[in-house]
Design a protein around this motif. Structure first.
Motif, PDB file in Angstrom:
ATOM      1  N   ALA A 107       0.832  -1.205   0.000  1.00 23.14           N
ATOM      2  CA  ALA A 107       0.000   0.000   0.000  1.00 23.14           C
ATOM      3  C   ALA A 107       0.863   1.249   0.000  1.00 23.14           C
ATOM      4  O   ALA A 107       0.563   2.231  -0.692  1.00 23.14           O
ATOM      5  CB  ALA A 107      -0.941  -0.005   1.206  1.00 23.14           C
ATOM      6  N   ARG A 108       1.943   1.237   0.773  1.00 18.49           N
ATOM      7  CA  ARG A 108       2.842   2.389   0.822  1.00 18.49           C
ATOM      8  C   ARG A 108       3.515   2.604  -0.529  1.00 18.49           C
ATOM      9  O   ARG A 108       3.634   3.737  -1.017  1.00 18.49           O
ATOM     10  CB  ARG A 108       3.884   2.177   1.924  1.00 18.49           C
ATOM     11  CG  ARG A 108       3.308   2.278   3.320  1.00 18.49           C
ATOM     12  CD  ARG A 108       4.185   1.651   4.373  1.00 18.49           C
ATOM     13  NE  ARG A 108       5.450   2.338   4.589  1.00 18.49           N
ATOM     14  CZ  ARG A 108       6.258   2.067   5.613  1.00 18.49           C
ATOM     15  NH1 ARG A 108       5.907   1.143   6.502  1.00 18.49           N
ATOM     16  NH2 ARG A 108       7.390   2.714   5.769  1.00 18.49           N
ATOM     17  N   THR A 109       3.949   1.514  -1.144  1.00 18.00           N
ATOM     18  CA  THR A 109       4.626   1.621  -2.437  1.00 18.00           C
ATOM     19  C   THR A 109       3.679   2.152  -3.504  1.00 18.00           C
ATOM     20  O   THR A 109       4.050   3.014  -4.309  1.00 18.00           O
ATOM     21  CB  THR A 109       5.174   0.243  -2.854  1.00 18.00           C
ATOM     22  OG1 THR A 109       6.104  -0.211  -1.855  1.00 18.00           O
ATOM     23  CG2 THR A 109       5.880   0.330  -4.197  1.00 18.00           C
ATOM     24  N   ARG A 110       2.437   1.656  -3.504  1.00 21.56           N
ATOM     25  CA  ARG A 110       1.465   2.127  -4.498  1.00 21.56           C
ATOM     26  C   ARG A 110       1.160   3.605  -4.303  1.00 21.56           C
ATOM     27  O   ARG A 110       1.113   4.379  -5.274  1.00 21.56           O
ATOM     28  CB  ARG A 110       0.174   1.313  -4.400  1.00 21.56           C
ATOM     29  CG  ARG A 110       0.249  -0.067  -5.027  1.00 21.56           C
ATOM     30  CD  ARG A 110      -1.131  -0.638  -5.235  1.00 21.56           C
ATOM     31  NE  ARG A 110      -1.895  -0.697  -3.990  1.00 21.56           N
ATOM     32  CZ  ARG A 110      -1.898  -1.719  -3.155  1.00 21.56           C
ATOM     33  NH1 ARG A 110      -1.164  -2.794  -3.429  1.00 21.56           N
ATOM     34  NH2 ARG A 110      -2.622  -1.691  -2.048  1.00 21.56           N
ATOM     35  N   ALA A 111       0.930   4.005  -3.039  1.00 22.39           N
ATOM     36  CA  ALA A 111       0.606   5.405  -2.777  1.00 22.39           C
ATOM     37  C   ALA A 111       1.758   6.319  -3.178  1.00 22.39           C
ATOM     38  O   ALA A 111       1.544   7.367  -3.806  1.00 22.39           O
ATOM     39  CB  ALA A 111       0.265   5.598  -1.302  1.00 22.39           C
ATOM     40  N   LEU A 112       2.976   5.933  -2.829  1.00 21.31           N
ATOM     41  CA  LEU A 112       4.134   6.751  -3.174  1.00 21.31           C
ATOM     42  C   LEU A 112       4.338   6.794  -4.688  1.00 21.31           C
ATOM     43  O   LEU A 112       4.651   7.848  -5.253  1.00 21.31           O
ATOM     44  CB  LEU A 112       5.380   6.206  -2.482  1.00 21.31           C
ATOM     45  CG  LEU A 112       6.674   6.994  -2.674  1.00 21.31           C
ATOM     46  CD1 LEU A 112       6.498   8.444  -2.265  1.00 21.31           C
ATOM     47  CD2 LEU A 112       7.809   6.344  -1.890  1.00 21.31           C
ATOM     48  N   GLY A 113       4.136   5.662  -5.351  1.00 22.41           N
ATOM     49  CA  GLY A 113       4.272   5.634  -6.803  1.00 22.41           C
ATOM     50  C   GLY A 113       3.261   6.530  -7.495  1.00 22.41           C
ATOM     51  O   GLY A 113       3.603   7.270  -8.426  1.00 22.41           O
ATOM     52  N   ASP A 114       2.006   6.500  -7.024  1.00 18.23           N
ATOM     53  CA  ASP A 114       0.971   7.363  -7.606  1.00 18.23           C
ATOM     54  C   ASP A 114       1.284   8.831  -7.358  1.00 18.23           C
ATOM     55  O   ASP A 114       1.054   9.683  -8.220  1.00 18.23           O
ATOM     56  CB  ASP A 114      -0.401   7.015  -7.019  1.00 18.23           C
ATOM     57  CG  ASP A 114      -0.955   5.701  -7.558  1.00 18.23           C
ATOM     58  OD1 ASP A 114      -0.405   5.185  -8.549  1.00 18.23           O
ATOM     59  OD2 ASP A 114      -1.933   5.187  -6.978  1.00 18.23           O
ATOM     60  N   PHE A 115       1.825   9.125  -6.175  1.00 19.57           N
ATOM     61  CA  PHE A 115       2.154  10.510  -5.841  1.00 19.57           C
ATOM     62  C   PHE A 115       3.291  11.018  -6.724  1.00 19.57           C
ATOM     63  O   PHE A 115       3.230  12.116  -7.287  1.00 19.57           O
ATOM     64  CB  PHE A 115       2.527  10.611  -4.364  1.00 19.57           C
ATOM     65  CG  PHE A 115       2.748  12.007  -3.865  1.00 19.57           C
ATOM     66  CD1 PHE A 115       1.736  12.952  -3.917  1.00 19.57           C
ATOM     67  CD2 PHE A 115       3.971  12.387  -3.340  1.00 19.57           C
ATOM     68  CE1 PHE A 115       1.934  14.244  -3.444  1.00 19.57           C
ATOM     69  CE2 PHE A 115       4.187  13.673  -2.867  1.00 19.57           C
ATOM     70  CZ  PHE A 115       3.161  14.595  -2.920  1.00 19.57           C
ATOM     71  N   LYS A 116       4.323  10.209  -6.885  1.00 20.09           N
ATOM     72  CA  LYS A 116       5.443  10.612  -7.735  1.00 20.09           C
ATOM     73  C   LYS A 116       5.000  10.807  -9.183  1.00 20.09           C
ATOM     74  O   LYS A 116       5.498  11.693  -9.884  1.00 20.09           O
ATOM     75  CB  LYS A 116       6.549   9.554  -7.682  1.00 20.09           C
ATOM     76  CG  LYS A 116       7.352   9.530  -6.395  1.00 20.09           C
ATOM     77  CD  LYS A 116       8.478   8.528  -6.502  1.00 20.09           C
ATOM     78  CE  LYS A 116       9.390   8.571  -5.287  1.00 20.09           C
ATOM     79  NZ  LYS A 116      10.538   7.641  -5.411  1.00 20.09           N
ATOM     80  N   ALA A 117       4.059   9.962  -9.628  1.00 20.97           N
ATOM     81  CA  ALA A 117       3.606  10.025 -11.012  1.00 20.97           C
ATOM     82  C   ALA A 117       2.599  11.135 -11.247  1.00 20.97           C
ATOM     83  O   ALA A 117       2.176  11.350 -12.384  1.00 20.97           O
ATOM     84  CB  ALA A 117       2.997   8.683 -11.415  1.00 20.97           C
ATOM     85  N   GLY A 118       2.203  11.845 -10.189  1.00 20.11           N
ATOM     86  CA  GLY A 118       1.244  12.922 -10.341  1.00 20.11           C
ATOM     87  C   GLY A 118      -0.203  12.460 -10.391  1.00 20.11           C
ATOM     88  O   GLY A 118      -1.105  13.251 -10.701  1.00 20.11           O
TER      89      GLY A 118
END
Length: 419
Positions: free
Chosen positions: A285-296
């Motif tokens: 969940a942390r990885t997905r959230a951070l990935g979505d945040f980085k990707a805008g």
């Protein structure tokens, strides 16, 4: 000066160019030659200064220069161990190794908890060159005998101050005891605190020292502002600012995991795409959230201090202190996520009367006053609002909810105090 000046392997300089980097940062200019020469290193560098490349590039060069030692079954043994305080930082360092080593056959493996053990065991069994690990999961592998550290040539402690803050010193000592005595050791820390100097004295041999940023300073490219607001109006003010300021990518800090969850839910209810990351969230969940945040794809990421370690986003426009940290040094760590590599950034703090003591301590630490800007309509509690929550006590034992103090005046001796 360019990266070609260091004499690094062509495969590495090509990867650096492909990543869009042309000019090394101050920490890279100083650290890369020292690491290449085999010196132990004690380096103070804030996040965003390029410290990861400062050790990954010369270490990759070193590994390319000699064949890997192999176990009885012919599999390469790891020669570099990087210890990091959090999963996110370990993943970030491993990704940097893969980026800069893209044109080599060298392999790096992130090793941390919150994900399955067996895939890591399988990867280690196939053989890796660099292990990037959090202390707890590394000890799990050592207990299972799935990891052999006998060939480690270089130990890197990344954000060593945070590892000490998080209570990892006993785990770290257990790991140190399993490493070869003859090795190169690189210690990176945001500060040269007394605890870090003690650790370095016991761990490093005749180290070279680098301090590329004065202790506990904030980047000059960051614009700081405080919005005074009652505790009961913080959420409404944050929603208003996100809309009026058109914040498309905002990292918001809370003190607690519960507070992060609650705020993310409240923002989502207001029509703002927001998710929370903290230690109770699964790693996936942390990885997905951070990935979505980085990707805008995610407008707001709400984080606790520990979970935010390792967040590395180019040109993050704004960091919001929804609640001030009760340890002033954490303010510097938080806002270090914006204004990186010379880019401009903003640090916005929503401060209620109960947090004035924390604000005064932060201003004392960074050596400057922070401008107060009242937002019209948010100076007082809304009609019928619940009493403001009390700010929790700080670690030094000071009682919660101490009387508000008069805001500190900007320091006329500091050129940035009027910004």
């Amino acid at each position: 000066m360019t990266f070609d000046s260091f004499g690094l392997a062509e495969a590495l300089t090509r990867a650096v160019r492909e990543s869009g980097y042309l000019t090394p940062t101050p920490i890279q200019i100083q650290a890369i030659p020292m690491v290449l020469s085999g010196h132990d290193l004690l380096a103070a560098a804030q996040t965003g200064t390029g410290k990861t490349a400062a050790f990954t590039l010369p270490l990759l060069h070193r590994l390319l220069a000699a064949p890997a030692p192999r176990d009885a079954r012919g599999r390469p043994l790891p020669r570099v161990l990087v210890l990091a305080p959090t999963r996110e930082l370990a993943a970030q360092v491993a990704e940097s190794v893969r980026t800069y080593g893209a044109h080599t056959s060298l392999r790096a493996l992130p090793v941390f908890g919150g994900v399955g053990m067996q895939p890591q065991i399988d990867a280690l069994a196939r053989g890796v060159d660099i292990v990037v690990a959090t202390p707890g999961r590394l000890l799990d592998h050592l207990g299972r005998r799935s990891l052999d550290l006998s060939a480690i040539e270089v130990l890197v402690l990344d954000e060593a101050d945070r590892m000490l803050d998080m209570g990892f010193i006993h785990d770290m000592r257990k790991i140190f005891a399993r490493l070869p005595a003859r090795r190169q050791t690189l210690l990176f820390s945001a500060t040269f605190s007394p605890e870090i100097r003690t650790l370095a004295a016991n761990l490093l041999r005749n180290p070279q020292a680098i301090d590329v940023a004065p202790r506990n300073t904030a980047a000059h490219t960051v614009q700081h502002v405080v919005h005074p607001v009652p505790q009961s109006r913080k959420r409404d003010l944050l929603v208003s600012l996100i809309g009026s300021e058109n914040w498309y990518q905002a990292l918001v800090f809370t003190r607690t995991k519960h507070g992060a969850n609650r705020l993310a839910t409240q923002l989502a209810d207001a029509g703002i795409q927001a998710l929370a990351i903290h230690g109770n969230k699964s790693q996936n969940a942390r990885t997905r959230a951070l990935g979505d945040f980085k990707a805008g794809k995610l407008q707001v990421l709400v984080a606790t201090d520990i979970a935010a370690r390792g967040i590395d986003i180019d040109e993050l426009p704004v960091v919001v202190n929804y609640e001030l940290p009760n340890v002033p040094e954490d303010y510097v760590h938080r806002i270090g996520r914006t204004g990186r590599a010379g880019a401009s950034g903003r640090a916005v703090s929503l401060v209620c009367s109960e947090e004035q003591g924390y604000l005064r301590d932060i201003e004392k630490l960074i050596g400057r006053g922070i401008e107060r800007v009242a937002v019209p309509g948010f100076e007082r509690p809304a009609a019928g609002a619940e009493p403001a929550e009390r700010a929790p006590g700080r670690r030094t034992g000071r009682p919660a909810g101490r009387p508000a103090v008069k805001p500190a005046r900007p320091n006329p001796q500091h050129p940035a105090s009027a910004s």
